[in-house]
Design a protein around this motif. Structure first.
Motif, PDB file in Angstrom:
ATOM      1  N   ASN A  30       0.797  -1.225   0.000  1.00 23.61           N
ATOM      2  CA  ASN A  30       0.000   0.000   0.000  1.00 23.61           C
ATOM      3  C   ASN A  30       0.833   1.280   0.000  1.00 23.61           C
ATOM      4  O   ASN A  30       0.289   2.375   0.123  1.00 23.61           O
ATOM      5  CB  ASN A  30      -0.938   0.017   1.208  1.00 23.61           C
ATOM      6  CG  ASN A  30      -1.982  -1.077   1.124  1.00 23.61           C
ATOM      7  OD1 ASN A  30      -2.435  -1.429   0.047  1.00 23.61           O
ATOM      8  ND2 ASN A  30      -2.329  -1.639   2.271  1.00 23.61           N
ATOM      9  N   ASP A  31       2.137   1.155  -0.128  1.00 28.08           N
ATOM     10  CA  ASP A  31       3.003   2.343  -0.113  1.00 28.08           C
ATOM     11  C   ASP A  31       2.861   3.164  -1.388  1.00 28.08           C
ATOM     12  O   ASP A  31       2.737   2.612  -2.479  1.00 28.08           O
ATOM     13  CB  ASP A  31       4.477   1.935   0.051  1.00 28.08           C
ATOM     14  CG  ASP A  31       4.852   1.588   1.466  1.00 28.08           C
ATOM     15  OD1 ASP A  31       5.949   1.034   1.663  1.00 28.08           O
ATOM     16  OD2 ASP A  31       4.059   1.890   2.384  1.00 28.08           O
ATOM     17  N   TYR A  32       2.924   4.469  -1.226  1.00 27.15           N
ATOM     18  CA  TYR A  32       2.996   5.386  -2.340  1.00 27.15           C
ATOM     19  C   TYR A  32       4.450   5.829  -2.531  1.00 27.15           C
ATOM     20  O   TYR A  32       5.270   5.718  -1.623  1.00 27.15           O
ATOM     21  CB  TYR A  32       2.131   6.624  -2.078  1.00 27.15           C
ATOM     22  CG  TYR A  32       0.675   6.421  -2.350  1.00 27.15           C
ATOM     23  CD1 TYR A  32      -0.105   5.620  -1.513  1.00 27.15           C
ATOM     24  CD2 TYR A  32       0.067   7.021  -3.440  1.00 27.15           C
ATOM     25  CE1 TYR A  32      -1.439   5.424  -1.764  1.00 27.15           C
ATOM     26  CE2 TYR A  32      -1.284   6.842  -3.703  1.00 27.15           C
ATOM     27  CZ  TYR A  32      -2.025   6.043  -2.859  1.00 27.15           C
ATOM     28  OH  TYR A  32      -3.350   5.856  -3.114  1.00 27.15           O
ATOM     29  N   THR A  34       6.709   9.131  -3.531  1.00 26.09           N
ATOM     30  CA  THR A  34       6.584  10.581  -3.591  1.00 26.09           C
ATOM     31  C   THR A  34       7.949  11.204  -3.824  1.00 26.09           C
ATOM     32  O   THR A  34       8.940  10.764  -3.251  1.00 26.09           O
ATOM     33  CB  THR A  34       6.000  11.130  -2.275  1.00 26.09           C
ATOM     34  OG1 THR A  34       4.833  10.389  -1.909  1.00 26.09           O
ATOM     35  CG2 THR A  34       5.644  12.607  -2.409  1.00 26.09           C
ATOM     36  N   GLN A  49       3.551  12.363  -7.085  1.00 20.91           N
ATOM     37  CA  GLN A  49       3.339  11.143  -6.313  1.00 20.91           C
ATOM     38  C   GLN A  49       2.634  10.119  -7.188  1.00 20.91           C
ATOM     39  O   GLN A  49       1.790  10.480  -8.024  1.00 20.91           O
ATOM     40  CB  GLN A  49       2.495  11.439  -5.077  1.00 20.91           C
ATOM     41  CG  GLN A  49       2.298  10.258  -4.145  1.00 20.91           C
ATOM     42  CD  GLN A  49       1.468  10.630  -2.928  1.00 20.91           C
ATOM     43  OE1 GLN A  49       0.267  10.805  -3.017  1.00 20.91           O
ATOM     44  NE2 GLN A  49       2.113  10.780  -1.798  1.00 20.91           N
ATOM     45  N   TYR A  51       1.473   5.594  -7.527  1.00 19.16           N
ATOM     46  CA  TYR A  51       1.376   4.248  -6.947  1.00 19.16           C
ATOM     47  C   TYR A  51       1.859   3.194  -7.941  1.00 19.16           C
ATOM     48  O   TYR A  51       2.597   2.286  -7.574  1.00 19.16           O
ATOM     49  CB  TYR A  51      -0.062   3.954  -6.538  1.00 19.16           C
ATOM     50  CG  TYR A  51      -0.234   2.615  -5.880  1.00 19.16           C
ATOM     51  CD1 TYR A  51      -0.749   1.536  -6.603  1.00 19.16           C
ATOM     52  CD2 TYR A  51       0.136   2.404  -4.556  1.00 19.16           C
ATOM     53  CE1 TYR A  51      -0.891   0.291  -6.016  1.00 19.16           C
ATOM     54  CE2 TYR A  51       0.001   1.172  -3.961  1.00 19.16           C
ATOM     55  CZ  TYR A  51      -0.511   0.114  -4.689  1.00 19.16           C
ATOM     56  OH  TYR A  51      -0.635  -1.116  -4.114  1.00 19.16           O
ATOM     57  N   ARG A  68       7.160  -2.413  -8.962  1.00 19.52           N
ATOM     58  CA  ARG A  68       7.211  -1.252  -8.065  1.00 19.52           C
ATOM     59  C   ARG A  68       8.473  -1.198  -7.211  1.00 19.52           C
ATOM     60  O   ARG A  68       8.515  -0.481  -6.219  1.00 19.52           O
ATOM     61  CB  ARG A  68       5.975  -1.223  -7.157  1.00 19.52           C
ATOM     62  CG  ARG A  68       4.692  -1.155  -7.908  1.00 19.52           C
ATOM     63  CD  ARG A  68       3.449  -0.760  -7.137  1.00 19.52           C
ATOM     64  NE  ARG A  68       3.463  -0.990  -5.722  1.00 19.52           N
ATOM     65  CZ  ARG A  68       3.392  -0.015  -4.820  1.00 19.52           C
ATOM     66  NH1 ARG A  68       3.351   1.247  -5.195  1.00 19.52           N
ATOM     67  NH2 ARG A  68       3.379  -0.310  -3.528  1.00 19.52           N
TER      68      ARG A  68
ATOM     69  N   ARG B 100      -1.451  10.557   2.848  1.00 17.14           N
ATOM     70  CA  ARG B 100      -0.345  10.141   1.990  1.00 17.14           C
ATOM     71  C   ARG B 100      -0.561  10.571   0.554  1.00 17.14           C
ATOM     72  O   ARG B 100       0.280  10.352  -0.293  1.00 17.14           O
ATOM     73  CB  ARG B 100      -0.187   8.630   2.049  1.00 17.14           C
ATOM     74  CG  ARG B 100      -1.432   7.878   1.595  1.00 17.14           C
ATOM     75  CD  ARG B 100      -1.177   6.396   1.552  1.00 17.14           C
ATOM     76  NE  ARG B 100      -2.309   5.670   1.013  1.00 17.14           N
ATOM     77  CZ  ARG B 100      -3.092   4.906   1.745  1.00 17.14           C
ATOM     78  NH1 ARG B 100      -2.875   4.774   3.021  1.00 17.14           N
ATOM     79  NH2 ARG B 100      -4.098   4.261   1.197  1.00 17.14           N
ATOM     80  N   VAL B 101      -1.680  11.188   0.300  1.00 16.77           N
ATOM     81  CA  VAL B 101      -1.999  11.497  -1.086  1.00 16.77           C
ATOM     82  C   VAL B 101      -1.490  12.860  -1.498  1.00 16.77           C
ATOM     83  O   VAL B 101      -0.910  13.032  -2.557  1.00 16.77           O
ATOM     84  CB  VAL B 101      -3.521  11.412  -1.322  1.00 16.77           C
ATOM     85  CG1 VAL B 101      -3.854  11.833  -2.742  1.00 16.77           C
ATOM     86  CG2 VAL B 101      -4.015  10.012  -1.043  1.00 16.77           C
TER      87      VAL B 101
END
Lengths: 111, 115
Positions: A30-32, A34, A49, A51, A68, B100-101
């Protein structure tokens, strides 16, 4: 927190495209991802940012392969004002998201 | 201007002085942060506030004392600092600590020199 690895420094010339790659082998599901930009004596500035796959905004593009485990920040046609430190951060899963900054990549754009 | 304002921009203080750094945001954010950035070092997280409550103290010496009277203001009170505390002190805000967005918004920092 997933650890990130990116080059310490890069050099480029005005008008060129710059690609900065960041490795994050332990990225969680679930990490993004950035990216921030920092000029001397200023705070970092959010750039982009993502995913997965590709994200593009007015400043940059972010390419993320299917596994990823890495990501590439692409800056089109850089100018002298793009000289800065670029940070890759990974996180966001597990509720609390407090980014940890590494040393970043120092990009120097030459005339 | 990023929406996060830090004052003063520069501060020189003696080791016996007491001073305060101020951070203000009008972005409607509920989380605020203090970071320290020493020369040629990564940013170090110091304190985190979420909805005015301190949620993290990253083993910061007691000569640094944070205060968050409301979600828009954050202070860092300084007393009996050491020369090695000279650094750029950065304030940041986000919607919440779970945001986090949208990322963080940083201020321009206070350049602190301890003499």
């Amino acid at each position: 927190l997933a650890k990130t690895t990116q080059p310490i420094s890069m050099d480029s010339y005005e008008g060129q495209e710059v690609n900065i790659t960041c490795s994050h082998n332990n990225i969680a599901t679930n990490d993004y991802i950035t990216w921030y930009q920092q000029f001397p004596s200023q705070g970092p500035r959010f750039i982009i940012q993502g995913y997965k796959t590709k994200v593009t905004n007015e400043v940059a593009s972010l390419f993320i392969p299917a596994d990823r485990k890495s990501s590439t920040l692409s800056l089109p046609r850089v100018s002298l004002s793009d000289t800065a430190v670029y940070y890759c951060l990974v996180g966001g899963s597990g509720g609390s998201y407090i980014p940890t900054f590494g040393r970043g990549t120092s990009l120097i754009v030459h005339p | 201007e990023t929406g996060v304002t830090q004052t003063p921009r520069h501060l020189v203080m003696g080791m016996t002085n007491k001073k305060s750094l101020k951070c203000e945001q009008h972005l409607g954010h509920n989380a605020m942060y203090w970071y320290k950035q020493s020369a040629k070092k990564p940013l170090e997280l110091m304190f985190v506030y979420n909805f005015k409550e301190q949620t993290e103290n990253n083993s910061v010496p007691s000569r640094f004392s944070p205060e968050c009277p409301n979600s828009s203001h954050l202070f860092l009170h300084l007393h009996t600092l050491q020369p090695e505390d000279s650094a750029l002190y950065l304030c940041a805000s986000s919607q919440t600590t779970s945001d986090r967005v949208n990322g963080y918004t940083f201020g321009s920092g206070t350049r602190l020199t301890v003499v």
